[in-house]
Write an enzyme that holds these catalytic residues in place. Sequence first.
Site, PDB file in Angstrom:
ATOM      1  N   SER A  39       0.813  -1.216   0.000  1.00  0.00           N
ATOM      2  CA  SER A  39       0.000   0.000   0.000  1.00  0.00           C
ATOM      3  C   SER A  39       0.848   1.267   0.000  1.00  0.00           C
ATOM      4  CB  SER A  39      -0.955  -0.051   1.193  1.00  0.00           C
ATOM      5  OG  SER A  39      -1.943   0.932   1.098  1.00  0.00           O
ATOM      6  N   ASP A  93      10.013   5.275 -10.388  1.00  0.00           N
ATOM      7  CA  ASP A  93       9.640   5.854 -11.681  1.00  0.00           C
ATOM      8  C   ASP A  93      10.406   7.135 -11.980  1.00  0.00           C
ATOM      9  OD1 ASP A  93       7.907   3.805 -12.167  1.00  0.00           O
ATOM     10  OD2 ASP A  93       6.070   4.983 -12.015  1.00  0.00           O
ATOM     11  N   LYS A 152      -0.770  -4.238  -3.162  1.00  0.00           N
ATOM     12  CA  LYS A 152      -2.067  -3.662  -2.774  1.00  0.00           C
ATOM     13  C   LYS A 152      -2.152  -2.245  -3.321  1.00  0.00           C
ATOM     14  CE  LYS A 152      -5.051  -2.287   0.999  1.00  0.00           C
ATOM     15  NZ  LYS A 152      -5.102  -0.886   0.556  1.00  0.00           N
TER      16      LYS A 152
END
Length: 442
Positions: A298, A309, A323
């Site tokens: 999460s 990224d 998740k």
Amino acid sequence: MMRKLSLLLAGALMGATAMGLVYGAPGSTANAAGSETYRQLAIFGDIFERVRGQYVTPPDEKSLIENAINGMLTSLDPHSSYLNAEAAKDMRVQTKGEFGGLGIEVTMENELVKVITPIDDTPAAKAGVLAGDFISKIDGEEVRGLTLNDAVEKMRGLVNTPIKLTILREGADKPIEISIMRDVIKVKAVKFRVDNDVGYMKITSFTEKTFDDLQNAIEQIKKQVPGDKLKGYVLDLRLNPGGLLDQAVSVSDTFLDRGEIVSTRGRDPKDITRFDSRAGDDIDGKPLIVLVNGGSASASEIVAGALQDHRRATVVGTQSFGKGSVQTIIPLAENGALRLTTALYYTPSGKSIQGKGITPDIKVDQPLPADLQGRDVTRGESELKGHIKGAEESDTGSGSAAYVPPEPKDDLQLNYALELLRGQKTDPAFPPNPDKAVMNNQ
């Protein structure tokens, strides 16, 4: 996770469920139900009355209703649920990161509560409770027969109220009686230390205090190691079950100088919320390595995904939990709450983590100790019954082993990160090149 359950008394941050929390009201109201729906509700009411009036023993009516509600919610996905007043209170305590209690981390062993460690400068530590002590009685009541949660609940209480513990201690010829006055316990969401020329920061959960604790950790590390000597930082997100979305955004922003951190997308295709970073990198561009494993879920995955990224950090370890859903906490009458999945979140490159997780830039497996070999310690969203199928999910699924050795010397993933930062190991993924950041152009 296949490890001893440890709880911080009177407000434990229980990492059994990976969840990201967003407080507020639902973003939209549902359309009016059709006649068939009302017919089914009438059938439900009829069944409830028959059970209430004719079951062989008088049922607990409140329990019947709660179980019916939870049955409806758990049929949606593993993370939607109803929280009664007590459960909602516990959830608020967990996310706040502050509670009234004793200040000891415990587990259950041989039907007794075993003290893993007393937290420094807390009532338990000041009263003389030691690591390894066994609590056999709480205010005169035997611990045997209680669950760990029951025992923890009994040790909770209002600040400035007393409690008496009966302690069994190795080397003592008789039980030890210790009286303790409960006080406010502030759980550190970030643990840190300096490893010679590297700053190590472990985020245990994303509570209301996480960002502040992280800022303090960075400040203290900078004080201990001169800038020209500091090789970089390790951000350890292993075994971190997640927590508050806003804290995940703030933690990510700590290391980013620009760009999107995460986006959430709800039921309506137009319902997209983007969270962007602000100028300023709090670690002054120093190299950063993020550690993840099957216990990273999460909010942990939001941070790891954003830093990966943007090519701000190299992610080391094994596949994360996967998740990628956001739960909204909706207050209900009588202090209960509805925890409802209302959105999925996406990394800056536009990829969904749901059912896939974060794939590390450098995979480093952590060998299991002898007592865990042959046991399944793999954890992942894709294994959960009824989970929402993710856009990036494949037959491979998500997750990996959720184990971290208690001793740093045995921690292969951590030591690999330290050797990368010190130049003792090399890899094409380290250091990452921010000019090759992968952003979503939509």
